[in-house]
Design a protein around this motif. Structure first.
Motif, mmCIF file in Angstrom:
data_model
loop_
_atom_site.group_PDB
_atom_site.id
_atom_site.type_symbol
_atom_site.label_atom_id
_atom_site.label_comp_id
_atom_site.label_asym_id
_atom_site.label_seq_id
_atom_site.Cartn_x
_atom_site.Cartn_y
_atom_site.Cartn_z
ATOM 1 N N LEU A 1 42.151 20.543 86.786
ATOM 2 C CA LEU A 1 42.109 21.941 87.172
ATOM 3 C C LEU A 1 43.128 22.684 86.331
ATOM 4 N N LEU A 2 42.683 23.738 85.665
ATOM 5 C CA LEU A 2 43.552 24.523 84.797
ATOM 6 C C LEU A 2 43.543 25.983 85.216
ATOM 7 N N ASN A 3 44.693 26.619 85.093
ATOM 8 C CA ASN A 3 44.772 28.054 85.310
ATOM 9 C C ASN A 3 44.348 28.771 84.036
ATOM 10 N N ASN A 4 43.664 29.869 84.183
ATOM 11 C CA ASN A 4 43.304 30.692 83.043
ATOM 12 C C ASN A 4 44.567 31.362 82.507
ATOM 13 N N ALA A 5 44.694 31.412 81.196
ATOM 14 C CA ALA A 5 45.891 31.977 80.573
ATOM 15 C C ALA A 5 45.970 33.491 80.729
ATOM 16 N N HIS A 6 44.872 34.131 81.048
ATOM 17 C CA HIS A 6 44.831 35.589 81.077
ATOM 18 C C HIS A 6 44.823 36.189 82.482
ATOM 19 N N THR A 7 44.389 35.407 83.482
ATOM 20 C CA THR A 7 44.333 35.923 84.847
ATOM 21 C C THR A 7 44.461 34.775 85.850
ATOM 22 N N SER A 8 45.168 35.004 86.928
ATOM 23 C CA SER A 8 45.326 33.979 87.959
ATOM 24 C C SER A 8 44.095 33.892 88.857
ATOM 25 N N ARG A 9 43.172 34.828 88.711
ATOM 26 C CA ARG A 9 41.960 34.827 89.538
ATOM 27 C C ARG A 9 40.930 33.810 89.080
ATOM 28 N N VAL A 10 41.082 33.276 87.867
ATOM 29 C CA VAL A 10 40.101 32.358 87.312
ATOM 30 C C VAL A 10 40.731 30.979 87.149
ATOM 31 N N LYS A 11 40.042 29.963 87.629
ATOM 32 C CA LYS A 11 40.462 28.567 87.466
ATOM 33 C C LYS A 11 39.403 27.870 86.630
ATOM 34 N N MET A 12 39.815 26.867 85.880
ATOM 35 C CA MET A 12 38.882 26.142 85.013
ATOM 36 C C MET A 12 38.915 24.655 85.342
ATOM 37 N N ILE A 13 37.748 24.041 85.368
ATOM 38 C CA ILE A 13 37.619 22.607 85.580
ATOM 39 C C ILE A 13 36.948 22.030 84.345
ATOM 40 N N VAL A 14 37.655 21.171 83.640
ATOM 41 C CA VAL A 14 37.102 20.526 82.442
ATOM 42 C C VAL A 14 36.185 19.398 82.893
ATOM 43 N N VAL A 15 34.932 19.477 82.486
ATOM 44 C CA VAL A 15 33.945 18.485 82.901
ATOM 45 C C VAL A 15 33.749 17.422 81.819
ATOM 46 N N ASP A 16 33.899 17.809 80.565
ATOM 47 C CA ASP A 16 33.690 16.867 79.465
ATOM 48 C C ASP A 16 34.583 17.281 78.305
ATOM 49 N N SER A 17 35.126 16.319 77.596
ATOM 50 C CA SER A 17 36.012 16.632 76.487
ATOM 51 C C SER A 17 36.134 15.417 75.578
ATOM 52 N N GLY A 18 36.495 15.656 74.339
ATOM 53 C CA GLY A 18 36.788 14.554 73.430
ATOM 54 C C GLY A 18 35.626 14.185 72.534
ATOM 55 N N LEU A 19 35.863 13.177 71.728
ATOM 56 C CA LEU A 19 34.885 12.755 70.730
ATOM 57 C C LEU A 19 33.922 11.680 71.225
ATOM 58 N N ASN A 20 34.210 11.095 72.381
ATOM 59 C CA ASN A 20 33.285 10.096 72.912
ATOM 60 C C ASN A 20 31.927 10.742 73.147
ATOM 61 N N ASN A 21 30.886 10.036 72.840
ATOM 62 C CA ASN A 21 29.509 10.508 73.029
ATOM 63 C C ASN A 21 29.155 11.692 72.137
ATOM 64 N N LEU A 22 29.867 11.861 71.045
ATOM 65 C CA LEU A 22 29.585 12.937 70.107
ATOM 66 C C LEU A 22 28.146 12.824 69.609
ATOM 67 N N GLY A 23 27.436 13.934 69.587
ATOM 68 C CA GLY A 23 26.060 13.951 69.108
ATOM 69 C C GLY A 23 25.037 13.504 70.131
ATOM 70 N N GLU A 24 25.457 13.276 71.368
ATOM 71 C CA GLU A 24 24.539 12.849 72.420
ATOM 72 C C GLU A 24 24.417 13.936 73.477
ATOM 73 N N TRP A 25 23.230 14.060 74.050
ATOM 74 C CA TRP A 25 23.073 14.954 75.193
ATOM 75 C C TRP A 25 23.780 14.335 76.379
ATOM 76 N N ARG A 26 24.470 15.143 77.135
ATOM 77 C CA ARG A 26 25.203 14.692 78.314
ATOM 78 C C ARG A 26 24.636 15.409 79.533
ATOM 79 N N LYS A 27 24.582 14.728 80.660
ATOM 80 C CA LYS A 27 24.117 15.332 81.899
ATOM 81 C C LYS A 27 25.269 15.307 82.897
ATOM 82 N N HIS A 28 25.527 16.449 83.508
ATOM 83 C CA HIS A 28 26.594 16.552 84.493
ATOM 84 C C HIS A 28 26.045 17.141 85.773
#
Length: 78
Positions: A1-28
């Motif tokens: 869970l990340l706070n938005n750098a511009h407003t405290s009203r918005v929170k961000m949840i990173v669902v996918d990141s990094g180079l693993n599975n690069l070039g593949e379709w991902r389903k979440h």
């Protein structure tokens, strides 16, 4: 869970990141009500918008993303 750098009203949840599975379709699958409660500490009201973001402003790098079909399924609430 990340706070938005511009407003405290918005929170961000990173669902996918990094180079693993690069070039593949991902389903979440997400439980939006649980995500909202995690971010804001209370149950959500009606959904009025959803944002999907792909950015590199914090890493000063480049990226590209393609999004496929997005489906929202309402679960029976008791």
């Amino acid at each position: 869970l990340l706070n938005n750098a511009h407003t405290s009203r918005v929170k961000m949840i990173v669902v996918d990141s990094g180079l693993n599975n690069l070039g593949e379709w991902r389903k979440h699958e997400r439980d939006l009500a649980a995500d909202y409660k995690l971010a804001y500490g209370e149950a959500p009201g009606n959904v009025i918008g959803i944002a999907l973001l792909t950015d590199t402003d914090n890493t000063k790098s480049e990226t590209r993303a393609l999004y496929g079909d997005i489906e929202l399924v309402r679960k029976n609430l008791k």
